[in-house]
Design an enzyme around this catalytic site. Sequence first.
Site: not given
Length: 429
Positions: A22-23, A27, A315, A346
Amino acid sequence: MSDRLIRPARNLYGSLRLPGDKSISHRYAMLGTFAEGTSRFTNFSTGADCASTLACMQALGAKVNRLDDHSVAIAGVAGRVTPANHPLDCGNSGSTMRMIAGLLAPQEGRFTLTGDASLSRRPMERIRKPLEAMGARITLTDGHAPLTIEGAPLRAIDFTTPTPSAQVKTCILLAGLQTAGTTTVREAVRTRDHSELALRAFGAKLTRTANSVSIAGPQPLHAIDAAVPGDISSAAFFMCAAALFPGSGLVIDALGLNPTRASLLDVLTALGAHISVLNLEEKNSELVGTVQIAGPAEGLGSTEISGSLAAALIDELPVLAAIAPATSGGIRIRDAKELRVKESDRIALVAGNLRAMGAEVIEFEDGLDVPGGQPLHGATIDAGGDHRIAMAFSVAALKAEGETLIQGAESAAISFPEFFDLLDLVAER
Ligand code: S3P
């Protein structure tokens, strides 16, 4: 809202290849938009967060073409975006909002960034401060989205991030890329460096030290073709699940193993899991490899996660906390206050849901102590609209006595729509 019933498993076995990180996908989408030419990305993230980024990029003038479920072509705007005549919806994605603020602040025009209820509660001062120091004009509502940018040429800065954040670092670098002079970002703990690696892959020059990165702007970017490595934060759920079962066997191919992201391998090894890494290769400066993992015959031990390790694993902490009752000695998490301002609080949600499953948990402002040797029972879990909570407790449920109902299970699709199907594939019942 959709619920999902998770039955306990006897073992976990199989081989997986996961959708793109995802990261990195965020980008690549942003840099592909800024670049000149058409970039093509295979194994692009299938999560809703990256779809939010793609929709914003399209609204800013990029030609975004989904070639199939996993591939996307982006014809870039060669450095100049088109101001959208409507707000840019970042959905649930903090990365989208914080990083595109840096891309847009030096551009001509007025831009408004909005998000869903969760994103609208998350702190945005952290990007306003450095961007304003560069001369940008940013308006927030009480520190939160909606965020409005009056784009204008900026000046270079030397900025030290008060809290380690790759999103904030990226925001500043994307502004620095378009700004005359040398912009430097310093951080006490090195955060994930996908932006630095991706900027170089797109042709930008950066200089780096252990704890700083500098970019001399303005610089153009050139389109690339790239395969996005599998998402290690998605793999974390399966690796933790495999670690729970003595005699399990899981192989994950083409997984992103960037050292700023791969601390989970060290933590699981410290807990006693058997892990090996094969076929390590470098692709567009990102390390990619195959990971094999097996749960130890004697069960998992204990560990403490604090300091820079907590930042590197931010995460993955929910799933580590969720498997902690099944360890012999428990897991202590500290220096993780940032967990309280993620897609949900969280720390509170993990503690509440572990208690619902019958575990004792001690909650701290910046972490949790979860003692080991605590059998869990099935329960109703409140995912709180948070993808990582839904998936973390699906993993805990594999070891519980009885069935567990995950309420709000659809949130997994924010990062990992395939999660429940793949879990069914590898969990032996
Ligand atoms: C991300 C950075 C981290 C992480 C988030 C993705 C990124 O957030 O929690 O899921 O892609 O740069 P922070 O920058 O807030 O630490």
